[in-house]
Write a protein that holds these residues in place. Structure first.
Motif, PDB file in Angstrom:
ATOM      1  N   UNK A 230       8.475  12.139   3.956  1.00  0.00           N
ATOM      2  CA  UNK A 230       8.901  11.903   5.421  1.00  0.00           C
ATOM      3  C   UNK A 230       8.249  10.492   5.555  1.00  0.00           C
ATOM      4  N   UNK A 231       8.563   9.929   6.690  1.00  0.00           N
ATOM      5  CA  UNK A 231       7.824   8.798   7.216  1.00  0.00           C
ATOM      6  C   UNK A 231       6.714   8.650   6.976  1.00  0.00           C
ATOM      7  N   UNK A 232       5.885   7.408   6.781  1.00  0.00           N
ATOM      8  CA  UNK A 232       4.536   7.203   6.812  1.00  0.00           C
ATOM      9  C   UNK A 232       4.098   6.083   7.743  1.00  0.00           C
TER      10      UNK A 232
ATOM     11  N   UNK B 299      -5.277   1.957   6.819  1.00  0.00           N
ATOM     12  CA  UNK B 299      -4.948   3.587   6.776  1.00  0.00           C
ATOM     13  C   UNK B 299      -3.607   3.775   6.485  1.00  0.00           C
ATOM     14  N   UNK B 300      -3.229   4.786   5.573  1.00  0.00           N
ATOM     15  CA  UNK B 300      -1.901   5.357   5.445  1.00  0.00           C
ATOM     16  C   UNK B 300      -1.739   6.763   5.617  1.00  0.00           C
TER      17      UNK B 300
ATOM     18  N   UNK C  77       0.859  -1.136  -0.054  1.00  0.00           N
ATOM     19  CA  UNK C  77      -0.016   0.006  -0.022  1.00  0.00           C
ATOM     20  C   UNK C  77       0.770   1.084  -0.190  1.00  0.00           C
ATOM     21  N   UNK C  78       1.928   1.198   0.545  1.00  0.00           N
ATOM     22  CA  UNK C  78       2.947   2.416   0.772  1.00  0.00           C
ATOM     23  C   UNK C  78       4.504   1.785   0.464  1.00  0.00           C
ATOM     24  N   UNK C  79       4.885   1.862  -0.794  1.00  0.00           N
ATOM     25  CA  UNK C  79       6.115   1.534  -1.429  1.00  0.00           C
ATOM     26  C   UNK C  79       7.140   2.361  -0.552  1.00  0.00           C
TER      27      UNK C  79
ATOM     28  N   UNK D  79       5.656   1.631  10.138  1.00  0.00           N
ATOM     29  CA  UNK D  79       6.629   2.822   9.793  1.00  0.00           C
ATOM     30  C   UNK D  79       7.411   2.497   8.557  1.00  0.00           C
ATOM     31  N   UNK D  80       7.017   3.347   7.540  1.00  0.00           N
ATOM     32  CA  UNK D  80       7.760   3.037   6.446  1.00  0.00           C
ATOM     33  C   UNK D  80       8.362   4.324   6.024  1.00  0.00           C
ATOM     34  N   UNK D  81       9.532   4.181   5.303  1.00  0.00           N
ATOM     35  CA  UNK D  81      10.229   5.467   5.064  1.00  0.00           C
ATOM     36  C   UNK D  81      10.435   5.459   3.383  1.00  0.00           C
TER      37      UNK D  81
END
Length: 461
Positions: free
Chosen positions: A117-119, A132-133, A89-91, A110-112
């Protein structure tokens, strides 16, 4: 002879009363200035602090759509599957896995991303559905926290915290002196009059202040660790050599330049702790992976809700950390990503005396140490601080002369300021930013006196 003695005694009594009156005026004047400077900030801090005391309850209610899930038995996806769903969902690069503190709460990854910024990605650990993202630390509670610490407005405004805390201490100490009973019957622990009269607001302010003063003093002192100058220096002193580990717990391991606070939420006393490095084996052994690392953390008994910082380089480590309400359950564990061996396993009991005292103060300040009672007592204190500030404003408005700021009168004997300024100076050295603001206020007071003296001949005419 008797008349002469009586006359001397009367003169001595008058001099004592005059000295007491001068001291009262001097302290009242600086109590007024302290309030004038920080009361608006105190109201903001009290309101945001009261909300943040119930951050978990508020967040799970406000963000129920992605924070709450329906448990589906004992079967849950393994961490690597949850992380894979988040990355779909969030590369980007997964940098942190947060174990849900309860079965009905979602898992946060937590994805960088490659840019930006981090998501934070919230995943249902039972179904793998991404709920949710959103930007990392963007929930309602985090927003309130950043408003409370003024971090929301950047690094420079955070210095206000130290200034407000220092002046709040001055406000409490001078307030106790002004409240101290001097023969009066009312306004000590009771409130006289009605809201239409100034004495009602004076008594409400004084009585509220004497009951809430200790809490305000505690909150000011325990809030100072978050300040930009004083807090950073005390943190450096408490940690020693910038490693963040208590004496006797430094181990002979390669240390990275990465600090624990940069990769995961940590205790204040360990914000500057440097993270150990793993040594890549020559045999080309692969990393044990997040599933095995989480299994080890579970076996070691980390409290639920722990966060795992994931290695993103060959020398990185798996860092598990948790800071629950129970101080004894605070823990930081670093695992070698190739062997799974603990490189460091630290608990609250192993902090130095200074670190334990600071963490207790911070934990209690946040309403955690003593459970629900801690939250309720500090909530009442925050409400009382708002009453204190509002009553001060109303009292001043009713007292001030028209077309005047209503600054309390100067003492007739200016020498009383010497002792007061010595005490203020000591406080200014202990709290540098407060000391600088104190110098500014002294300069403004001198300018006010000079301008007032210049206007007096015109008024006489």
């Amino acid at each position: 002879m008797t008349d002469a003695a009586d006359g001397a005694a009367a003169l001595k009594l008058a001099a004592q009363r005059g000295g007491a009156s001068d001291l009262y005026r001097a302290i009242w004047r600086w109590h007024f200035y302290a309030g004038l400077l920080i009361l608006p900030f105190l109201i903001t801090l009290a309101i945001t602090g009261a909300i943040y005391l119930f951050r978990d309850e508020v967040d799970t209610w406000v963000h129920a759509d992605f924070m709450q899930v329906t448990p589906a038995g004992e079967e849950r996806l393994v961490p690597s599957e949850i992380i894979a769903a988040a990355l779909a969902a969030q590369p980007g690069t997964a940098v942190k896995y947060t174990d849900p503190p309860a079965d009905n709460l979602s898992t946060e990854i937590t994805v960088r991303p490659a840019t930006g910024g981090s998501m934070a990605v919230y995943v249902n650990q039972y179904s793998g559905e991404v709920l949710e993202v959103r930007p990392d630390r963007s929930t309602f509670a985090w927003t309130v926290r950043y408003l409370h610490s003024f971090r929301f407005f950047g690094a420079t405004p955070r210095m206000v915290i130290e200034i407000v805390a220092g002046w709040a201490i001055l406000l409490v100490l001078t307030g106790i002196f002004l409240w101290w009973p001097r023969g009066q019957q009312g306004g000590v622990v009771s409130v006289r009059g009605t809201p239409t009269r100034r004495v009602f607001w004076r008594d409400l302010h004084a009585v509220t202040g004497v009951f809430v003063g200790g809490f305000l003093l505690f909150l000011a002192i325990t809030g100072l660790p978050w300040s930009s100058v004083w807090g950073a220096k005390v943190n450096e002193w408490a940690n020693g050599s910038n490693f963040g580990y208590p004496a006797g717990l430094r181990i002979d391991l390669p240390m990275s330049e990465e600090h624990l606070d940069h990769v995961a939420k940590t205790s204040w006393s360990l914000e500057q702790a440097r993270i150990p490095e793993a040594v890549p084996p020559e045999s080309g052994m692969p990393s044990i992976g997040v599933d095995a690392a989480v299994g080890i953390f579970d076996t070691l008994g980390l409290h639920r809700g722990y966060a795992v910082s994931l290695p993103t380089t060959p020398t990185g480590v798996f860092s598990g950390s948790v800071y629950p309400d129970d101080l004894s359950q605070q823990r930081v564990v670093h695992l070698d990503q190739y062997t799974g061996d603990p490189l460091l396993d630290m608990t609250y009991a192993e902090y130095g005396p200074g670190g334990r005292a600071l963490e207790w103060g911070i934990n209690t300040h946040m309403g955690q140490t003593y459970g629900r009672m801690n939250q309720i007592v500090l909530l009442l204190a925050c409400l009382a601080i708002v009453v204190l500030a509002v009553s001060a404003a109303v009292m001043w408005w009713k007292r001030r002369p028209s077309s005047s700021l209503g600054v309390p009168p100067l003492p007739s004997d200016r020498r009383v300021f010497v002792g007061l300024f010595v005490m203020l100076g000591i406080g200014g050295v202990l709290f540098p930013l407060t000391g600088l603001s104190l110098l500014v206020m002294i300069a403004l007071d001198l300018i006010w006196q000079w301008s007032t003296n210049r206007r007096r001949p015109d008024l006489a005419v």
